[in-house]
Design an enzyme around this catalytic site. Structure first.
Site, PDB file in Angstrom:
ATOM      1  NE  ARG A 171      -3.896   2.148   0.208  1.00 12.77           N
ATOM      2  CZ  ARG A 171      -4.108   3.075  -0.711  1.00 12.77           C
ATOM      3  NH1 ARG A 171      -3.317   3.139  -1.787  1.00 12.77           N
ATOM      4  NH2 ARG A 171      -5.096   3.937  -0.580  1.00 12.77           N
ATOM      5  CD  GLU A 199       0.044  -4.351  -7.663  1.00 16.01           C
ATOM      6  OE1 GLU A 199       0.212  -3.282  -8.262  1.00 16.01           O
ATOM      7  OE2 GLU A 199       0.627  -4.642  -6.590  1.00 16.01           O
TER       8      GLU A 199
END
Length: 212
Positions: free
Chosen positions: A39, A104
């Site tokens: 992140r 992802e």
């Protein structure tokens, strides 16, 4: 003395290449050794920055999304994952608020199932169980279910949960408030060197790395 040491290193490298088998098969299309999945808003300028510098110092080629050209389709990141031998999935409390992180991760799981990628989870100040089975009583879980409610469609929920469970069950690293972040980075680098078949030889201040 220095010339003799360099000759010794070259001889050792020849012997290793001649008589050793590679630890993992490498596709000709593998450009990057390591892909970093994390992140960005939470970790880019702290933990991941330090990790990236450590990888670079140790000669490990890695891909991070800031290397992508601005304005290009983010689907190109999936290609970068396919081009990598190893992926680090760095789970943090805000990881699960990102749809791209989850996409992802799903891509990484598919490649794992095909035995085309090795994924190592890193639990950065988050419980592995919260990642494996996200619930509403943890910050990771709250962010996950908010993402599901606000920005999911079709099979997203099923795919995300399967990817979280699959990847979080693999052997990895825990970085919590009790552990040293620098120590964890050192351990991660050593683990990657081992998987990639990198050997380090030190001699009187010299340090060279041989790739098997």
């Amino acid at each position: 003395m220095i010339v003799g040491f360099i000759v010794l290193v070259l001889m050792l490298e020849f012997i290793i290449r001649k008589f050793s088998l590679p630890r993992i098969a490498v596709s000709p299309g593998k450009v990057h050794q390591v892909f970093l999945n994390f992140r960005g808003d939470q970790l880019r300028h702290n933990y991941v920055s330090h990790l990236g510098h450590a990888l670079q110092r140790n000669g490990i080629k890695f891909f991070i999304d800031e290397d992508e050209q601005k304005g290009e389709d983010l689907d190109n990141l999936f290609v970068r994952i396919e081009e990598s031998r190893i992926a680090l999935a760095i789970f943090s409390t805000r990881y699960s608020e990102s749809k791209w992180c989850m996409k992802e991760l799903v891509k990484m799981k598919k490649l794992v199932d095909l035995k085309e990628l090795r994924v190592i989870p890193i639990f950065y100040k988050v419980e592995a169980e919260d990642v494996r089975r996200p619930k509403g009583d943890s910050e990771f879980g709250k962010n996950f279910w908010k993402l599901v409610q606000d920005d999911s469609s079709g099979d997203d929920l099923k795919n995300w949960k399967e990817a979280l469970e699959c990847i979080s069950q693999k052997a990895g690293f825990v970085v919590d408030g009790k552990s040293s972040e620098s120590d964890s980075i050192e351990k991660i680098v050593k683990a990657l060197q081992s998987i990639l078949g990198m050997k380090t030889i030190k001699e009187k201040g010299w340090e060279l790395q041989l790739r098997i």
